[in-house]
Design a protein around this motif. Structure first.
Motif, PDB file in Angstrom:
ATOM      1  N   PHE A  62      50.626  16.150   1.332  1.00 33.55           N
ATOM      2  CA  PHE A  62      52.067  16.085   1.591  1.00 33.55           C
ATOM      3  C   PHE A  62      52.743  17.417   1.282  1.00 33.55           C
ATOM      4  CE2 PHE A  62      52.038  14.866  -2.929  1.00 33.55           C
ATOM      5  CZ  PHE A  62      53.100  15.606  -3.414  1.00 33.55           C
ATOM      6  N   MET A  63      52.188  18.169   0.329  1.00 31.35           N
ATOM      7  CA  MET A  63      52.782  19.467  -0.042  1.00 31.35           C
ATOM      8  C   MET A  63      52.568  20.470   1.097  1.00 31.35           C
ATOM      9  SD  MET A  63      51.392  19.715  -3.957  1.00 31.35           S
ATOM     10  CE  MET A  63      51.886  18.495  -5.184  1.00 31.35           C
ATOM     11  N   ALA A  64      51.342  20.482   1.645  1.00 28.19           N
ATOM     12  CA  ALA A  64      51.032  21.399   2.740  1.00 28.19           C
ATOM     13  C   ALA A  64      51.826  21.008   3.997  1.00 28.19           C
ATOM     14  CB  ALA A  64      49.535  21.390   3.010  1.00 28.19           C
ATOM     15  N   GLU A  65      52.011  19.700   4.200  1.00 27.09           N
ATOM     16  CA  GLU A  65      52.806  19.247   5.359  1.00 27.09           C
ATOM     17  C   GLU A  65      54.250  19.729   5.235  1.00 27.09           C
ATOM     18  OE1 GLU A  65      50.566  15.080   6.594  1.00 27.09           O
ATOM     19  OE2 GLU A  65      52.597  14.981   5.790  1.00 27.09           O
ATOM     20  N   THR A  66      54.784  19.657   4.024  1.00 28.25           N
ATOM     21  CA  THR A  66      56.168  20.107   3.828  1.00 28.25           C
ATOM     22  C   THR A  66      56.268  21.602   4.120  1.00 28.25           C
ATOM     23  OG1 THR A  66      56.349  18.407   2.133  1.00 28.25           O
ATOM     24  CG2 THR A  66      58.139  19.986   2.228  1.00 28.25           C
ATOM     25  N   ALA A  67      55.249  22.359   3.709  1.00 29.69           N
ATOM     26  CA  ALA A  67      55.240  23.801   4.014  1.00 29.69           C
ATOM     27  C   ALA A  67      55.210  24.007   5.537  1.00 29.69           C
ATOM     28  CB  ALA A  67      54.046  24.473   3.354  1.00 29.69           C
ATOM     29  N   TYR A  68      54.461  23.154   6.247  1.00 32.79           N
ATOM     30  CA  TYR A  68      54.405  23.259   7.713  1.00 32.79           C
ATOM     31  C   TYR A  68      55.766  22.930   8.337  1.00 32.79           C
ATOM     32  CZ  TYR A  68      53.427  22.295  12.582  1.00 32.79           C
ATOM     33  OH  TYR A  68      53.481  22.300  13.947  1.00 32.79           O
ATOM     34  N   ILE A  69      56.392  21.859   7.831  1.00 32.16           N
ATOM     35  CA  ILE A  69      57.700  21.445   8.367  1.00 32.16           C
ATOM     36  C   ILE A  69      58.704  22.608   8.267  1.00 32.16           C
ATOM     37  CG2 ILE A  69      59.682  19.889   7.882  1.00 32.16           C
ATOM     38  CD1 ILE A  69      57.478  17.780   7.036  1.00 32.16           C
ATOM     39  N   LEU A  70      58.570  23.400   7.206  1.00 34.98           N
ATOM     40  CA  LEU A  70      59.489  24.518   6.981  1.00 34.98           C
ATOM     41  C   LEU A  70      59.054  25.797   7.690  1.00 34.98           C
ATOM     42  CD1 LEU A  70      60.055  23.888   3.192  1.00 34.98           C
ATOM     43  CD2 LEU A  70      61.914  24.051   4.869  1.00 34.98           C
ATOM     44  N   ILE A  76      49.440  27.045   8.561  1.00 37.99           N
ATOM     45  CA  ILE A  76      49.285  26.531   7.194  1.00 37.99           C
ATOM     46  C   ILE A  76      47.863  25.971   7.108  1.00 37.99           C
ATOM     47  CG2 ILE A  76      50.214  25.003   5.405  1.00 37.99           C
ATOM     48  CD1 ILE A  76      52.407  26.832   6.592  1.00 37.99           C
ATOM     49  N   VAL A  77      47.086  26.489   6.185  1.00 36.18           N
ATOM     50  CA  VAL A  77      45.729  25.961   6.026  1.00 36.18           C
ATOM     51  C   VAL A  77      45.570  25.395   4.626  1.00 36.18           C
ATOM     52  CG1 VAL A  77      44.667  27.467   7.756  1.00 36.18           C
ATOM     53  CG2 VAL A  77      44.753  28.228   5.387  1.00 36.18           C
ATOM     54  N   ILE A  78      44.685  24.410   4.523  1.00 36.01           N
ATOM     55  CA  ILE A  78      44.411  23.777   3.233  1.00 36.01           C
ATOM     56  C   ILE A  78      42.897  23.904   3.029  1.00 36.01           C
ATOM     57  CG2 ILE A  78      44.297  21.436   4.290  1.00 36.01           C
ATOM     58  CD1 ILE A  78      45.717  20.441   1.643  1.00 36.01           C
ATOM     59  N   PRO A  79      42.472  24.455   1.898  1.00 35.00           N
ATOM     60  CA  PRO A  79      41.028  24.750   1.752  1.00 35.00           C
ATOM     61  C   PRO A  79      40.131  23.530   1.964  1.00 35.00           C
ATOM     62  CG  PRO A  79      42.284  25.864   0.050  1.00 35.00           C
ATOM     63  CD  PRO A  79      43.258  25.000   0.771  1.00 35.00           C
ATOM     64  N   ASP A  80      40.556  22.356   1.475  1.00 33.82           N
ATOM     65  CA  ASP A  80      39.769  21.148   1.738  1.00 33.82           C
ATOM     66  C   ASP A  80      40.694  20.096   2.350  1.00 33.82           C
ATOM     67  OD1 ASP A  80      38.442  18.590   1.530  1.00 33.82           O
ATOM     68  OD2 ASP A  80      36.991  19.581   0.213  1.00 33.82           O
ATOM     69  N   VAL A 281      43.585  23.588   9.584  1.00 32.41           N
ATOM     70  CA  VAL A 281      45.037  23.745   9.699  1.00 32.41           C
ATOM     71  C   VAL A 281      45.749  22.418   9.465  1.00 32.41           C
ATOM     72  CG1 VAL A 281      45.116  25.734  11.259  1.00 32.41           C
ATOM     73  CG2 VAL A 281      44.952  23.439  12.206  1.00 32.41           C
ATOM     74  N   ILE A 282      46.969  22.547   8.980  1.00 31.29           N
ATOM     75  CA  ILE A 282      47.857  21.388   8.824  1.00 31.29           C
ATOM     76  C   ILE A 282      48.882  21.470   9.948  1.00 31.29           C
ATOM     77  CG2 ILE A 282      49.728  20.455   7.361  1.00 31.29           C
ATOM     78  CD1 ILE A 282      47.056  19.888   6.085  1.00 31.29           C
ATOM     79  N   THR A 283      48.948  20.426  10.752  1.00 33.07           N
ATOM     80  CA  THR A 283      49.998  20.367  11.786  1.00 33.07           C
ATOM     81  C   THR A 283      50.555  18.956  11.819  1.00 33.07           C
ATOM     82  OG1 THR A 283      48.390  19.797  13.471  1.00 33.07           O
ATOM     83  CG2 THR A 283      49.079  22.107  13.408  1.00 33.07           C
ATOM     84  N   LEU A 284      51.648  18.801  12.537  1.00 34.14           N
ATOM     85  CA  LEU A 284      52.262  17.479  12.718  1.00 34.14           C
ATOM     86  C   LEU A 284      52.780  17.434  14.144  1.00 34.14           C
ATOM     87  CD1 LEU A 284      54.436  17.382   9.466  1.00 34.14           C
ATOM     88  CD2 LEU A 284      52.564  15.811   9.956  1.00 34.14           C
ATOM     89  N   PRO A 285      52.932  16.238  14.709  1.00 30.81           N
ATOM     90  CA  PRO A 285      53.572  16.172  16.026  1.00 30.81           C
ATOM     91  C   PRO A 285      54.969  16.801  15.941  1.00 30.81           C
ATOM     92  CG  PRO A 285      52.657  14.041  15.381  1.00 30.81           C
ATOM     93  CD  PRO A 285      52.546  14.927  14.189  1.00 30.81           C
ATOM     94  N   ASP A 286      55.376  17.502  17.003  1.00 31.47           N
ATOM     95  CA  ASP A 286      56.671  18.208  16.983  1.00 31.47           C
ATOM     96  C   ASP A 286      57.827  17.310  16.576  1.00 31.47           C
ATOM     97  OD1 ASP A 286      55.664  20.629  17.627  1.00 31.47           O
ATOM     98  OD2 ASP A 286      56.021  20.434  19.795  1.00 31.47           O
ATOM     99  N   GLU A 287      57.830  16.085  17.150  1.00 32.18           N
ATOM    100  CA  GLU A 287      58.977  15.201  16.884  1.00 32.18           C
ATOM    101  C   GLU A 287      59.056  14.828  15.404  1.00 32.18           C
ATOM    102  OE1 GLU A 287      59.023  11.672  19.342  1.00 32.18           O
ATOM    103  OE2 GLU A 287      60.804  10.996  18.223  1.00 32.18           O
TER     104      GLU A 287
END
Ligand code: 13P
Ligand code: SF4
Length: 304
Positions: A62-70, A76-80, A281-287
């Motif tokens: 969730f922390m990496a996702e928040t970094a992606y959202i911003l 944004i990559v997460i080692p594991d 990589v950490i990504t999320l759908p655009d919407e």
């Protein structure tokens, strides 16, 4: 032959990257991080890294996702990729939508420890550092709060608003390990120590402690305190950070076995490979990312 730390340093320069890490990371990761912090500090830092192309996030999903959202323009990559926070997955999107329908007049605050699919339906977010302030910032008298029941109970004790926990609730399995008996034992063992716990602990544990603080709050409190001894009721590697930054204090863990397993999945080798290969990589759908950005921004603004 160069050390793995040298390889990481070189790759970081080549890729114009930054390494962000949470306070629960093991010592070797804390030592190579460019920035270490609690969830709120990491979120603020993630909102201020315009000059970087790549972010290596040593924390949970969730922390990496928040970094992606911003930072939609950065990688944004997460080692594991398996570094998940189980609590964040305890509030599925459908459950939140159902609860919102049942409480149409309530403001909705989600703990950042939630999945982005749920975050997109929140009015705002909070962390353990700003939960009370954020709850005060909404005009509503009723607040639908999730997924952490214990943080919700903590807020409820501090302010005069009705806090409605999301139906099935949620908890942190690490902070659930602490019991009032552990606090009592430590009080007997270290009568001069200030006993601190995290608001993810059960409410009876919070009540038995002297202070209830986020991990960043613990660091500031201990640095400013004249006391010499502290019992730390949170994940064990918080003491690693405290020890390296505030030498001269005696810090005792409330429980040696309080370990967040997924936080420990990141290793120096995986950090090096994440930098080299620019994945996972950490990504999320655009919407989802667009909609959740509103709640993230509200939180950042309201915590100033
Ligand atoms: P902090 O924001 O206090 O570091 O807490 C994050 C977390 O996940 C605690 O378990
Ligand atoms: Fe999630 Fe608990 Fe680990 Fe924090 S300590 S990341 S809340 S499982």
């Amino acid at each position: 032959m160069s050390s793995i730390q040298d390889e990481i340093k070189q790759l970081k320069e080549e890729k114009n990257a930054i390494i962000l890490a949470h306070n629960y990371q093991p010592k070797e990761i804390q030592d190579i991080a460019d920035f270490l912090g609690d969830s709120l500090e990491l979120c603020i830092k993630a909102s201020e890294i315009e000059d970087k192309d790549l972010v290596v996030f040593c924390g949970v999903d969730f922390m990496a996702e928040t970094a992606y959202i911003l930072n939609r323009d950065k990688k944004i990559v997460i080692p594991d990729i398996n570094a998940e926070c189980p609590m964040a997955h305890m509030l599925p999107e459908e459950e939140l939508l159902k609860a919102k329908e049942e409480h149409p007049d309530a403001g909705v605050i989600l703990y950042v420890n939630s999945i982005a699919e749920a975050k997109q339906h929140a009015d705002t977010l909070c962390t353990s550092a700003n939960a009370v302030k954020i709850t005060e910032s909404l005009p509503h008298d009723k607040i639908l709060f999730g997924p952490d029941n214990n943080l919700g109970a903590h807020v409820s004790e501090k302010i005069d608003k009705e806090i409605i926990p999301t139906p099935k609730g949620g908890h942190c399995y690490v902070h659930k390990l602490f019991h009032v008996e552990d606090v009592e034992l430590k009080r007997e063992e270290y009568p001069n120590a200030i006993i601190i716990c995290h608001p993810e602990c059960n409410i009876d544990v919070q009540e038995a402690c002297d202070e209830v603080l986020s991990t960043g709050g613990m660091l500031r409190f201990i640095a400013e305190s004249d006391a010499e001894e502290f019992v730390i009721g949170t994940e064990i590697d918080m003491i690693t950070r405290l020890d390296s930054e505030i030498p001269g204090k005696k810090l005792y863990p409330m429980l040696e076995g309080a370990i967040c397993e997924t936080m420990k999945l990141h290793t120096l080798e995986k950090v090096r490979d994440a930098l080299k290969n620019e994945e996972p990589v950490i990504t999320l759908p655009d919407e989802v990312a667009d909609k959740s950005l509103k709640a993230v921004k509200h939180m950042l603004e309201a915590s100033k």
